[in-house]
Design an enzyme around this catalytic site. Structure first.
Site, PDB file in Angstrom:
ATOM      1  CB  CYS A   1      -0.928  -0.002   1.207  1.00  0.00           C
ATOM      2  SG  CYS A   1      -1.982   1.459   1.265  1.00  0.00           S
TER       3      CYS A   1
ATOM      4  CB  CYS B   1      -0.638   2.698   3.890  1.00  0.00           C
ATOM      5  SG  CYS B   1      -2.103   1.952   3.212  1.00  0.00           S
ATOM      6  CG  ASP B   2       3.011   1.476   4.536  1.00  0.00           C
ATOM      7  OD1 ASP B   2       2.544   2.035   5.536  1.00  0.00           O
ATOM      8  OD2 ASP B   2       2.787   0.281   4.267  1.00  0.00           O
TER       9      ASP B   2
END
Ligand code: NDP
Length: 318
Positions: free
Chosen positions: A139, A142-143
């Site tokens: 992701c 997300c990261d």
């Protein structure tokens, strides 16, 4: 509890345990439908609980994925949701009320409506290849921010991979896409954006054979599948964008319409599926956005659609 849930006919049974399922439960609970939520017996909480910090969920400048799901779960419980730690293994939508079979139970539970929110899982490399190392993620949204000015690799040749690579260039000017083929399958517009971005390099016809490092990823071993050459490239993070698999195996032979990739087909702008009384929300019907907030939005839609359906049933029986 099993006795309780098979004795009566439920208004609505929600299958799933991520943000879309829990939002559907909160809304159905507040509509006094007394929802039943079958959260699965393994790893309830969906993909979100595998994410560390979430910084783009409105209302929280930063929250752990686990905590966000736990908050939603407690909110669902507050509004009379019964949560059952079992897995739906088979469904019968050809009868009414609908029947859902749990784990190895012989007696199905019966329900007037079903909301399917079982999500999808990102495809990963073989566990032996990922070697349990940190800094490997599926992701980018997300990261990616964790890898400012680092050397970042992305695997895949579809829209997700190219979208991820472009997104990651917000944080670093050293992004490399590794693709097993000699052309991308992504849309032309995304390809052009990638080809025109000086911060993205491409390694064609190559696959990651091994991720290497001490706890954290430090390098990947690559193999050119045309020449057979094997070499090592240092990198600080690896994003895997090789597609998702929707969790719809339990719907086999149910008669519910799925697309060629196994996603549930919903009518545009609604959660309605091909079977009246069966609704779908979240990633199990969403190939494109796959965000916690969009999953919550569609969970809300499914509860409202379901409430309208149950009201229409009541009107019919009066
Ligand atoms: P895709 O299935 O389109 O692409 C997956 C990519 O991963 C392919 O290039 C495939 O290679 C590669 N791949 C698959 N398995 C492996 C493996 N084991 N090792 C290495 N590479 C592998 O998935 P996406 O998630 O990219 O897209 C899914 C759908 O969502 C598509 O319809 C896409 O258009 C859509 N989407 C749309 C977006 C948008 O509109 N902005 C954004 C993201 C997705 P190969 O090509 O050789 O098969």
């Amino acid at each position: 509890m099993q006795d309780d849930i098979t004795i009566k006919v439920h208004n609505v049974t929600i299958i799933g345990s991520g943000p879309s399922a829990l939002t559907a439960a909160i809304y159905s609970g507040r509509a006094e439908l007394k929802p039943l939520l079958i959260e699965g017996s393994e790893n309830p909480g969906g993909q979100l609980i595998t994410t560390d910090e979430i910084e783009n969920y409105p209302g929280y400048s930063s929250i752990l994925g686990f905590d966000l799901v736990e908050n939603m779960r407690n909110q669902a419980l507050k509004y009379s949701t019964t949560i059952v730690p079992k897995t739906v293994t088979k469904v019968n939508f050809r009868t009414f009320p609908f029947e859902l079979y749990l784990d190895d139970e012989i007696e199905p539970l019966k329900t007037k409506a079903v909301i399917i929110a079982t999500g999808s899982s990102a495809k990963r490399l073989a566990p032996s290849v990922e070697a349990g190392l940190k800094s490997i993620s599926a992701c980018a949204v997300c990261d990616a921010a964790l890898y400012k000015n680092k050397r970042v690799f992305v695997i895949g040749g579809g829209d997700s991979s190219l979208t991820d690579a472009l997104f990651i260039t917000r944080f670093t000017n050293d992004v490399t896409i590794i693709h097993r083929g000699d052309k991308f399958r992504a849309s032309k517009i995304m390809q052009n954006r990638v080809f025109n971005n000086n911060n993205i390099k491409i390694i064609w016809n190559s696959e990651v054979m091994q991720c290497c490092g001490e706890k954290k990823l430090q390098s990947v071993e690559l193999k050119n599948n045309k020449t057979g050459d094997i070499w090592s490239e240092p990198c600080n993070a690896l994003f895997i964008a090789i597609g998702h698999k929707p969790s719809t195996d339990f719907l086999l032979n149910s008669g519910l319409e799925l697309d060629n990739d196994g996603y549930i087909i919903t009518q545009p702008d609604t959660s309605l599926t091909s079977i009246p009384g069966v609704f779908a929300c979240g990633d199990v019907q969403d190939k494109k956005y796959k965000q916690a907030i969009t999953a919550c939005g569609s969970g809300c839609q499914s509860a409202l659609d379901c409430e309208a359906y149950l009201t229409s049933l009541d009107d019919l029986s009066n």
